[in-house]
Scaffold this active site. Structure first.
Site, short mmCIF file in Angstrom:
data_model
loop_
_atom_site.label_atom_id
_atom_site.label_comp_id
_atom_site.label_asym_id
_atom_site.label_seq_id
_atom_site.Cartn_x
_atom_site.Cartn_y
_atom_site.Cartn_z
N ASN A 1 8.40 -18.84 -0.31
CA ASN A 1 6.94 -19.12 0.29
C ASN A 1 5.98 -18.24 -0.45
OD1 ASN A 1 4.76 -19.66 1.70
ND2 ASN A 1 5.53 -19.74 3.54
N ARG B 1 -11.33 -16.36 5.59
CA ARG B 1 -11.91 -17.54 5.24
C ARG B 1 -12.98 -18.11 6.26
NH1 ARG B 1 -6.45 -20.75 3.64
NH2 ARG B 1 -5.45 -18.91 4.37
N HIS C 1 -0.51 -27.18 6.29
CA HIS C 1 0.40 -26.56 7.11
C HIS C 1 1.54 -27.75 7.48
CE1 HIS C 1 -3.14 -23.60 7.93
NE2 HIS C 1 -2.12 -22.99 7.26
N ARG D 1 7.86 -23.79 -1.03
CA ARG D 1 6.67 -24.38 -0.40
C ARG D 1 5.62 -24.47 -1.40
NH1 ARG D 1 2.42 -20.95 2.85
NH2 ARG D 1 0.99 -23.11 3.81
N GLY E 1 -0.84 -17.46 16.96
CA GLY E 1 -0.48 -18.42 18.05
C GLY E 1 0.52 -18.12 18.88
N GLU F 1 9.05 -23.25 9.07
CA GLU F 1 8.70 -23.82 7.64
C GLU F 1 9.90 -23.81 6.77
OE1 GLU F 1 4.17 -23.30 6.91
OE2 GLU F 1 5.05 -21.34 7.69
#
Length: 413
Positions: free
Chosen positions: A21, A251, A191, A103, A346, A395
């Site tokens: 990743n 961002r 995502h 990924r 999160g 992931e």
């Protein structure tokens, strides 16, 4: 180090699966053993190089605390990949890596399924670099190096955009002249590997409740929301590029395009300068002037003067943007049955979850304060009208599973 010969253990013809990743300043990796069926969700080991291109890069992996490293200043990314390959080799213990799963953030409209990487696919994916400049070029550099140095090693691309191919056209199309749609300018969604894992893990933990009107908040250094119905993506906040939607660590998230025109026309910033502002100097870092990490900024909320004021403003704006976008997705869904938090912020920032849920109290959301503080799997109280959950993402396992499926299909031909 890695080859495509028959593994000493595991499924015939398969070896271990190395998942990469790659981001602009870090490479995360995980190694999975496909000898068990189904593929174990826990990696044999994982780790990452971070701070690539910076003054003080470091490396850490399972069982090894992070330590400082030196990377070739001319080619730091290539050196980081070499370090990972060398470290993986040391732990193989007679086994071998039989495939690498990458990924890949952007697959465009062409790639909606995992695909084996070759020179032609690589050339296609380079065309999407402008849409994901923080990740795409670095992932493709790793692909290119391995194609050149180990051409017989299977490499599989697993796309963050793929999960969102179920979006209806009304969610994909941009309000530009229709010719833009025909040229491929559209909302893709990102995502996706994280959301795909949620589509697996949530019904396992919460049953049929997860199959209703669900909003998943993937909050990390990059952040987005996904509205899911029947465990499929029906709307999402990050659309055409990694700048869309929520305010993030560095961002902007969604921004009035007039502000970009102003920066270029009035303040005379070049395209490169504007890109740096939007991707690297904005978000939590830009507003607070302190950090891109909420847990760092919250420690300055009570500071005197401008420092405290900006810290409070940054976190208030961050939460407000999330709440506003959740509200929009709830409107699309026609209600809300489950709200899920995942990814670094999160999963680990209870105070962010608490502030978001407090602002969404009008939906009937009520938190269990103790469960939230423990980062429990279910953090809503028994009288909450909406289930609120915390689900760690995985992931890497999704990418490894896709790679394994691709290999099995190839062997079945």
């Amino acid at each position: 180090m890695m080859d495509a010969t028959t593994a000493r253990s595991g499924r015939p013809g398969h070896g271990l699966i190395l998942v990469l990743n790659c981001g602009s300043s870090s490479i995360k990796f995980a190694v999975f053993d496909p000898s068990a069926t189904p593929l174990p969700r826990q990696a044999l080991w994982n780790g990452k190089v971070q701070g690539i291109g910076g003054a003080d890069p470091d490396f850490g992996e399972t069982g090894v605390a992070p330590f400082s490293i030196e990377l070739d200043t001319a080619h730091p990314y290539r050196a980081a990949l070499r370090l990972i390959r060398d470290r993986v080799s040391r732990r193989l213990d007679g086994r071998h890596v039989g495939t690498v799963a990458h990924r890949i953030v952007h697959g465009g409209s062409k790639y909606s399924m995992p695909v084996r990487l070759d020179a032609n696919v690589l050339a296609d994916l380079k065309g999407y670099i402008p849409l994901a400049p923080l990740h795409q070029p670095f992932a493709l550099e790793a692909v290119e190096i391995l194609l050149r140095e180990q051409p017989d090693l299977p490499q599989m691309a697993c796309f963050d955009t793929a999960f969102h191919h179920t979006l209806p056209q009304v969610e994909k199309i941009l309000p530009l002249p229709y010719a833009a749609w025909e040229r491929g300018l559209r909302r893709y969604g990102f995502h996706g590997l994280s959301y795909e894992y949620m589509a697996v893990a949530l019904p396992e933990r919460h049953g049929d409740a997860a199959c209703g009107r669900t909003v998943v908040a993937h909050l990390g250094s990059g952040a987005s929301l996904c509205a899911m119905q029947g465990l499929k993506s029906v709307a999402t906040t990050m659309g055409f590029s990694a700048l869309d939607g929520l305010m993030m660590g560095t961002r902007t998230g969604a921004l009035d395009p007039g502000a970009v025109l102003y920066l270029m026309e009035v303040e005379k910033l070049s395209l490169e300068q504007v890109g740096r502002v939007l991707y690297h100097e904005s978000g939590l870092l830009g507003v607070s002037g302190i950090s891109a990490e909420p847990r760092v900024i919250v420690g300055h909320e009570n500071d005197a003067g401008e420092t405290g004021e900006r810290a409070r403003l940054a976190l208030a704006l961050y939460v407000r943007r999330i709440v506003r976008e959740i509200g929009a997705l709830v409107a699309v869904l026609g209600g809300l049955d489950m709200l899920v938090f995942t990814a670094g912020v999160g999963e680990h920032n209870a105070f962010i979850r608490e502030r978001i849920c407090a602002a969404l109290g009008f939906l009937g959301i009520a938190l269990d304060t103790d469960a939230n503080a423990r980062h429990a799997a279910k953090i809503s109280s028994d009288h909450s009208q909406v289930i609120v959950a915390v689900e760690p993402t995985n992931e890497e396992w999704i990418a490894a599973s896709h790679a394994l499926s691709c290999l099995d299909r190839e062997k079945a031909r």
